[in-house]
Every structure is written in structure tokens, then in C-alpha cells.
Design a protein around this motif. Structure first.
Motif, PDB file in Angstrom:
ATOM      1  N   MET A 183       0.844  -1.201   0.000  1.00 53.48           N
ATOM      2  CA  MET A 183       0.000   0.000   0.000  1.00 53.48           C
ATOM      3  C   MET A 183       0.886   1.261   0.000  1.00 53.48           C
ATOM      4  SD  MET A 183      -2.877   1.173   2.803  1.00 53.48           S
ATOM      5  CE  MET A 183      -2.784  -0.413   3.609  1.00 53.48           C
ATOM      6  N   GLN A 184       0.559   2.176  -0.906  1.00 55.46           N
ATOM      7  CA  GLN A 184       1.300   3.443  -0.936  1.00 55.46           C
ATOM      8  C   GLN A 184       0.743   4.351   0.161  1.00 55.46           C
ATOM      9  OE1 GLN A 184       3.752   3.744  -3.179  1.00 55.46           O
ATOM     10  NE2 GLN A 184       4.369   5.654  -2.207  1.00 55.46           N
ATOM     11  N   THR A 185       1.590   4.808   1.050  1.00 55.07           N
ATOM     12  CA  THR A 185       1.069   5.682   2.106  1.00 55.07           C
ATOM     13  C   THR A 185       1.599   7.089   1.926  1.00 55.07           C
ATOM     14  OG1 THR A 185       2.896   5.171   3.550  1.00 55.07           O
ATOM     15  CG2 THR A 185       0.912   3.857   3.840  1.00 55.07           C
ATOM     16  N   GLN A 186       0.871   8.009   2.544  1.00 54.25           N
ATOM     17  CA  GLN A 186       1.235   9.418   2.531  1.00 54.25           C
ATOM     18  C   GLN A 186       2.639   9.615   3.106  1.00 54.25           C
ATOM     19  OE1 GLN A 186      -1.027  11.677   1.563  1.00 54.25           O
ATOM     20  NE2 GLN A 186       0.160  13.509   2.021  1.00 54.25           N
ATOM     21  N   ARG A 214      -7.237   9.343   6.643  1.00 49.80           N
ATOM     22  CA  ARG A 214      -8.135   8.449   5.883  1.00 49.80           C
ATOM     23  C   ARG A 214      -7.433   7.128   5.590  1.00 49.80           C
ATOM     24  NH1 ARG A 214     -10.062  13.243   3.054  1.00 49.80           N
ATOM     25  NH2 ARG A 214     -11.954  13.837   4.180  1.00 49.80           N
ATOM     26  N   GLN A 215      -6.146   7.197   5.273  1.00 50.72           N
ATOM     27  CA  GLN A 215      -5.407   5.954   5.007  1.00 50.72           C
ATOM     28  C   GLN A 215      -5.367   5.070   6.247  1.00 50.72           C
ATOM     29  OE1 GLN A 215      -1.581   7.167   3.483  1.00 50.72           O
ATOM     30  NE2 GLN A 215      -2.422   7.635   1.469  1.00 50.72           N
ATOM     31  N   MET A 216      -5.393   5.692   7.410  1.00 53.05           N
ATOM     32  CA  MET A 216      -5.388   4.916   8.658  1.00 53.05           C
ATOM     33  C   MET A 216      -6.799   4.470   9.044  1.00 53.05           C
ATOM     34  SD  MET A 216      -2.510   6.790  11.037  1.00 53.05           S
ATOM     35  CE  MET A 216      -3.206   8.417  11.001  1.00 53.05           C
ATOM     36  N   GLY A 217      -7.777   4.785   8.207  1.00 52.75           N
ATOM     37  CA  GLY A 217      -9.159   4.367   8.482  1.00 52.75           C
ATOM     38  C   GLY A 217      -9.887   5.296   9.424  1.00 52.75           C
ATOM     39  N   HIS A 218      -9.353   6.512   9.609  1.00 51.49           N
ATOM     40  CA  HIS A 218     -10.000   7.481  10.489  1.00 51.49           C
ATOM     41  C   HIS A 218     -10.684   8.587   9.688  1.00 51.49           C
ATOM     42  CE1 HIS A 218      -8.607   5.495  13.968  1.00 51.49           C
ATOM     43  NE2 HIS A 218      -8.741   6.530  14.784  1.00 51.49           N
TER      44      HIS A 218
END
Ligand code: NAI
Length: 506
Positions: free
Chosen positions: A1-4, A174-178
């Protein structure tokens, strides 16, 4: 997964730092953990690993993903090891000097474009950033406890914060599901500010001797739909956490009367009655169970008196229908007969004032709270005035309990319980919008996720009618002569012209 942010540092591995590290690693980032206490650091790595094992056991995470996340979580001996982090989140002790010193140290270590974030819950983000060489790179990133379950984070812009920094943190949340919400740097940000109405107003009601803790909890659960009453909630949070928050926000807003804390919590805190964790708070706990005295029973009443309803009662037609359904003998004359029970249903006024203004015999006058329609509630609330005769009070209680719906009888209080608490919550929320601390939509999101209210506070105001809430506040302000009920311009203008409280200005 590409993360910020592929490399993230988390400094401070207590309750919050652990949770933040967990969700950051789950999002695919390599996370380096630092804590000044080596034992806390070891424990954090173990605890986070145990959380992942649990998720695997419950089938919520596959074993491979858990193993990969564990491999991405790395303890670090000092902040010097955070040099390649594009983001460092601080969750150390809540002290301005400690946070400033840490960020100054971090600035010496990380790249000039690295983002610095503070999980502070009560300090000013602007003040934390003030001494930095690049204050524009620092923002507030306020998570809630427990982080993996509380799916909201406030992204707070200090006065000098670069909007791109907030945008990056928002995307990463958002990437962390928050769910990220944007807040201006103001005391309490959104959630801790919006949460001032519920507990403080309930405490004022108790301090006036209107009803006891358990009755107020029952009313706000059954009539207003809150999952927990304010005193159950304070017991869960514990007063050593919630009382200082009340004091801090009140002081930071230079003694704004809306946020005035209560001597009740100050005294209980001093006495060590903190809540569940000490076995006694507003309730006593035995084996984790609150010990609640049974509700007063429905009084045995022989023949019920006829009932007369004030022409100014809120929801008058609904009240007539309800009385009919309950089998009451209804009087329809201009004034009550000599034997009649007089019912009033004020918004924001107390029963005493209404009895005086309408020239009713106070001894036979009882009030009912009809801000919320009867069909939408699981409890009815009646209020006496100081002159109400016991037989009239009991007759009203027995009548409204005839269909089995629970009834609470409280002492006279302008706005009863639900009107007071709901309109205070709506008013504070309106003022948050008026001050442009956040957007109405972010306010609703933050409060429903952060505080677990049944509705966002603005939706709550819309549900009960901005004009009704405004009327409650105006009248309470008259009765109490207290500026804490002064309606916010946001509510006053929208209530006056019948506009939704969620409506932003163009
Ligand atoms: P905590 O006391 O559980 O953990 C703090 C950790 O930071 C400890 O392990 C301590 O050894 C470490 N630490 C202290 N000073 C340090 C330093 N200079 N350098 C490195 N490590 C240091 O605290 P908690 O509850 O996790 O809170 C941390 C921050 O998060 C505080 O700013 C707090 O206000 C904020 N916060 C707390 C919430 C909560 O419900 N506990 C909710 C939201 C924010």
C-alpha cells in the motif's frame, strides 16, 4: 500500500502513542517508537503486537498482515533515530515546556519538509509551534482514546500552520481508516469544546436540587436518547480527567459563563470519588456494576381529578390526545374548575412562572416536558412547583404512568432536564460554528464519533426545531438572569428565520 508518509515516528508510547503507532503501521507505514522510559517502550511494542494477535484470532486481520505490521514497528533508542521520518507524531506528557523542547530537538533531526504533529488535547498548537524555526510544519493531530476504535481525528491548524501540512495529515488519517475533521486552534478544539454542555448543565441541575444523579441519567437516556447519562459518562471517564478539562476550557475562554465548571465535581475529585476506576463516583460499583437505587414507584391513587390544559402548552393537541388515550377526564373551559389538575407545558419557563402569569392555582399545577414529542420518547417528565400539593403531584404521576411508560417527577426547573441540556448543547455547537472553529458538517462528524451522541448537536437542534431551542434559551435566560443561556448568533438568526442549523452562509 502506498502511504502518505512511509516513515513515521511516534514519540511517547502511553495509551495514545501506542494506538497511533498501531493504526499507522496498519496503514503500511514503517513506524519508529520513542519513549523516555525504556520500560514503557518495550511494553508498547508488546502490547501493540498483542492487539494484532487478538485481531487475527477474531478474524479481523489476516496473519500475514499482522506479521508484516509487526515487522514495520521498530523501537528506537532516541529521537536521533527518527531522521528519515516524513512525519513525527508527539504523544508525550501534556506540558507545554516538554512538548516545545521535544519539537525543538526534532527540528534538528528531521528533514526541513518533514511534518510535525502534536496529539495535545488542551494546549494551543500555535503556542507549541511558537519557538520552532519552521512553525508552519507543525499541526495538531488530536486522536481519541482508544485510538483504533475511536475513528475520528481533529486536524488542527495553528496560526502559522501551512494548509498543505493539514491536507497531508487529513489524507493520511483516511489511510489509517480514520475520519479527519478540520479545526481552528481554539481551546478544546471541536470535541472537548462541544462536549461542555452535557455534563456541566446536568451538574447545574443537580446543584439546584431539581433531581438526583440517577434521575437525570434516566431522563437523558430515555427522553433524549443518549447512550449514557452524564453522570454515568463522568464515572466512566473519571473526574481526574473530566474536571480539569472543564476548568481548562473555562479558563482559556476567560471565564465564559457557558463553560463554568461545577463545585460538585471539584469536591468529588478532592474526595477521591473519581468514578468506576476507584469503585465509587456518582455511583458505587460492585463487580463493575453500578449500584442504582430502584426508581420511586407509581403512587396508588383512588379517583383521578379532571385535567385542564393551559392554552399555551407546547404540543397542546398532542397532549389532549395523550390524555384521551390515558383515559383522563378532560376539562375544556377557559379556566380550570376548583378540583382540576392544571397542566402546563412550557418551553424554557418554570412551572412557577407559568402558574403566576396564567393566574393558575399553583397548588394544583404540574408541568410536563413536551419539547420532544411523546411518541418519540421512552419516559415522561413532570415538574412540580414549590406549592404543588402532594395529591395533585401523585395524581399526575399515576395518570401519565397508566400506559406503563416510566415517569420521573422533578422539582421545578426552567427547561426541565432535557430542554436545558439539549438546548445548551445546541447553543454551544452553534457558537462553535459562529466562531468558524470548524464547518457544521465536521462538527457533526466529530461529535457523533468522538462523543457518541445519538445525533450531531446541530441535527439535534434541527430535530427539535431551532425556533423551539431558541425559545427555551430566551426564557431560561429570563428566569435565571444568567448569561450562560445567551443564545449564540448562529442559533438566534437561524431560529428566527427558520433556517437549518447545518446551513452554512454563502
Ligand atoms: P501517557 O502518560 O499514557 O503516556 C505518555 C508517555 O510519554 C509515557 O510513556 C512517558 O514515558 C512518555 N514521555 C513523557 N515525556 C516524554 C519525553 N519528553 N520524551 C519521550 N517520551 C516522553 O499519556 P497519554 O494519555 O498517552 O497522553 C499523551 C498525550 O496525548 C498528551 O498530550 C495527552 O493530553 C494527549 N491525549 C490523551 C488522551 C487520553 O485520553 N489519554 C486523548 C487525547 C489526547
Amino acid at each position: 500500500m502506498q502511504t502518505q508518509y512511509s516513515n513515521v515516528g511516534v514519540v511517547g508510547t502511553g495509551a495514545m502513542g501506542r494506538g497511533i503507532a498501531q493504526i499507522a503501521a496498519q496503514a503500511g507505514s514503517r513506524v519508529r517508537l520513542v519513549d523516555s522510559n525504556p520500560a514503557a517502550l518495550d511494553k508498547a511494542v508488546q502490547d501493540i503486537g498483542a492487539q494484532w494477535d487478538k485481531l487475527v484470532q477474531k478474524g479481523r486481520m489476516d496473519a500475514e498482515a499482522a506479521a508484516a505490521a509487526k515487522a514495520r514497528l521498530l523501537p528506537a533508542a532516541s529521537v536521533a533515530e527518527l531522521a528519515d521520518c516524513q512525519l513525527v507524531v508527539e504523544a508525550i506528557v501534556e506540558r507545554l515546556d516538554a512538548k516545545r523542547a521535544l519539537f525543538a530537538q526534532l527540528e534538528e533531526v528531521v528533514a526541513t519538509d518533514a511534518v510535525l504533529a502534536s496529539n495535545t488535547s488542551s494546549l494551543s498548537v500555535t503556542a507549541i509551534a511558537a519557538g520552532l524555526k519552521h512553525p508552519q510544519r507543525l499541526a495538531g493531530y488530536h486522536f481519541f482514546n482508544p485510538v483504533p476504535l475511536m475513528k475520528v481525528v481533529e486536524v488542527i491548524a495553528g496560526l502559522r500552520t501551512d494548509p498543505a501540512v493539514c491536507a497531508g495529515l487529513t489524507a493520511y488519517a483516511r489511510q489509517m481508516g480514520h475520519q479527519p475533521v478540520q479545526a481552528q486552534d481554539t481551546p478544546g478544539f471541536i470535541v472537548n469544546h462541544a462536549g461542555r454542555g452535557f455534563g456541566t448543565e446536568a451538574l447545574r441541575i443537580v446543584s439546584e436540587g431539581v433531581a438526583d444523579f440517577a434521575t437525570i441519567d434516566r431522563i437523558l437516556r430515555d427522553q433524549a436518547g443518549f447512550k449514557l447519562g452524564p453522570f454515568e459518562l463522568m464515572d466512566l471517564t473519571a473526574l481526574d480527567v473530566s474536571h480539569p478539562v472543564m476548568e481548562s476550557i473555562y479558563q482559556q475562554y476567560y471565564d465564559e459563563p457557558r463553560y463554568r465548571p461545577s463545585v460538585i465535581t471539584a469536591q468529588r475529585l478532592a474526595g477521591g470519588l473519581l468514578g468506576r476506576k476507584t469503585g465509587e463516583g456518582f455511583y458505587r460499583y460492585v463487580d463493575g456494576q453500578a449500584q442504582v437505587a430502584p426508581e420511586p414507584g407509581v403512587p396508588e391513587v383512588g379517583e383521578l381529578p379532571p385535567v385542564w390544559v393551559s392554552s399555551r402548552a407546547a404540543r397542546r393537541q398532542e397532549l389532549y390526545q395523550l390524555l384521551k388515550d390515558l383515559g383522563a377526564t378532560i376539562e375544556t373551559g377557559q379556566s380550570p374548575s376548583i378540583n382540576a389538575l392544571s397542566l402546563v407545558a412550557p418551553l424554557g419557563f418554570d412551572v412557577t412562572t407559568v402558574a403566576v402569569v396564567e393566574r393558575l392555582d399553583p397548588a394544583r399545577t404540574v408541568g410536563i416536558d413536551l419539547l420532544v414529542e411523546d411518541s418519540a420518547t421512552r419516559r415522561r417528565v413532570l415538574a412540580t412547583n414549590p406549592a404543588t400539593r402532594a395529591d395533585m403531584r401523585d395524581a399526575a404521576h399515576a395518570l401519565f404512568a397508566r400506559d406503563g411508560k416510566p415517569v420521573s417527577v422533578i422539582r421545578d426547573s426552567a427547561g426541565f432536564v432535557t430542554q436545558r441540556v439539549v438546548s445548551t448543547i445546541v447553543n454551544i455547537a452553534s457558537d462553535i460554528c459562529q466562531q468558524r472553529i470548524c464547518s457544521p458538517q465536521d462538527l457533526e462528524t466529530a461529535v457523533t464519533l468522538g462523543l457518541g451522541y445519538p445525533l450531531g448537536p446541530l441535527a439535534m437542534g434541527n430535530r427539535w426545531g431551532p425556533a423551539n431551542v431558541l425559545e427555551v434559551l430566551f426564557n431560561m435566560q429570563t428566569v435565571y438572569g444568567d448569561p450562560r443561556y445567551r443564545p449564540s448568533p448562529w442559533l438566534r438568526r437561524r431560529g428566527a428565520i427558520g433556517l437549518s442549523l447545518l446551513q452554512e452562509e454563502s
